[in-house]
Motif scaffolding. Structure first.
Motif, PDB file in Angstrom:
ATOM      1  N   PHE A 136      87.311  86.306  85.175  1.00 18.28           N
ATOM      2  CA  PHE A 136      87.835  86.600  83.835  1.00 18.28           C
ATOM      3  C   PHE A 136      89.090  85.756  83.622  1.00 18.28           C
ATOM      4  N   ARG A 137      88.940  84.467  83.721  1.00 18.27           N
ATOM      5  CA  ARG A 137      90.097  83.556  83.739  1.00 18.27           C
ATOM      6  C   ARG A 137      90.910  83.577  82.455  1.00 18.27           C
ATOM      7  N   ASN A 138      90.291  83.910  81.350  1.00 13.94           N
ATOM      8  CA  ASN A 138      91.005  83.866  80.074  1.00 13.94           C
ATOM      9  C   ASN A 138      91.726  85.168  79.742  1.00 13.94           C
ATOM     10  N   HIS A 139      91.540  86.184  80.579  1.00  9.59           N
ATOM     11  CA  HIS A 139      92.197  87.456  80.287  1.00  9.59           C
ATOM     12  C   HIS A 139      93.671  87.403  80.658  1.00  9.59           C
ATOM     13  N   ARG A 140      94.507  87.934  79.777  1.00 10.47           N
ATOM     14  CA  ARG A 140      95.935  88.033  80.042  1.00 10.47           C
ATOM     15  C   ARG A 140      96.322  89.512  79.987  1.00 10.47           C
ATOM     16  N   GLY A 141      96.661  90.060  81.113  1.00  9.39           N
ATOM     17  CA  GLY A 141      97.010  91.472  81.158  1.00  9.39           C
ATOM     18  C   GLY A 141      96.751  92.025  82.543  1.00  9.39           C
TER      19      GLY A 141
END
Length: 199
Positions: A136-141
């Motif tokens: 999930f490389r694009n997840h920020r959190g």
């Protein structure tokens, strides 16, 4: 990919000694795969008990995980149904607050080659922050925020907290996980397992 390619890469992985100098408990790659598998399970790295037995998730975490999935040990360890490919194939050792992170060499050297051996994967289950950072490389959190957005990735993949007893507090603080996500998870797994069995 041919069957010969599959056996060749798997033999290379099982013989890998890239991290030997950094592994206090020795080299023992632990994974489970077969080109027929439709479910991919991605964890962090083997723990001490798994290292000793050579059987993935052969511990308390595995017991909880099988309960989450609603499947037996027999189904769980059927490589034609479930592939188990952790971010690190060998036990990295123990640090001050638990096991050390997976060795980066595994991801860099083997991950793409091994995933290429699994052309029939329909559902990927991703456990823990190191696995989720890759898938999930694009997840920020944080972990909670990622798992709360599980429906965004459904039905191709799902992020889960690690089933370790260390996460008991997280589970108590997030009752929606067992009430909302787990029933859907079990249904998804059962459909794929039933489809495999009925063929």
């Amino acid at each position: 990919m041919t069957l010969q390619d599959y056996h060749s890469v798997l033999a290379e992985v099982r013989a890998c000694t890239l991290c030997a100098a950094h592994l206090a408990h020795g080299v023992r790659p632990v994974l489970q795969l077969n080109p027929k598998a439709k479910i991919l399970l991605v964890g962090q790295a083997p723990g001490r008990k798994v290292h000793e037995t050579g059987i993935p998730f052969n511990d308390a975490s595995g017991d909880r995980l099988r309960s989450w999935l609603g499947i037996s040990r027999e189904v769980f360890y059927d490589e034609e149904q479930i592939a188990i490919v952790p971010m690190g194939f060998c036990f990295p050792g123990t640090g001050k607050s638990g096991d050390l992170p997976p060795r980066a060499e595994c991801e860099l050297t083997w991950r793409e080659k091994v995933l290429a051996l699994l052309p029939n994967i329909e559902f990927t289950i991703v456990l823990g922050k190191y696995a989720q950072a890759y898938h999930f490389r694009n997840h920020r959190g944080n972990l909670t925020q990622l798992v709360q957005t599980w429906q965004h990735y459904w039905p191709d993949k799902v992020p889960l907290p690690h089933p370790s007893p260390r996460n008991n507090l997280w589970l108590r603080r997030n009752p929606w996980f067992e009430a909302e996500l787990l029933p859907e998870l079990r249904q998804r797994v059962h459909r794929l397992v039933e489809a495999r069995v009925s063929v």
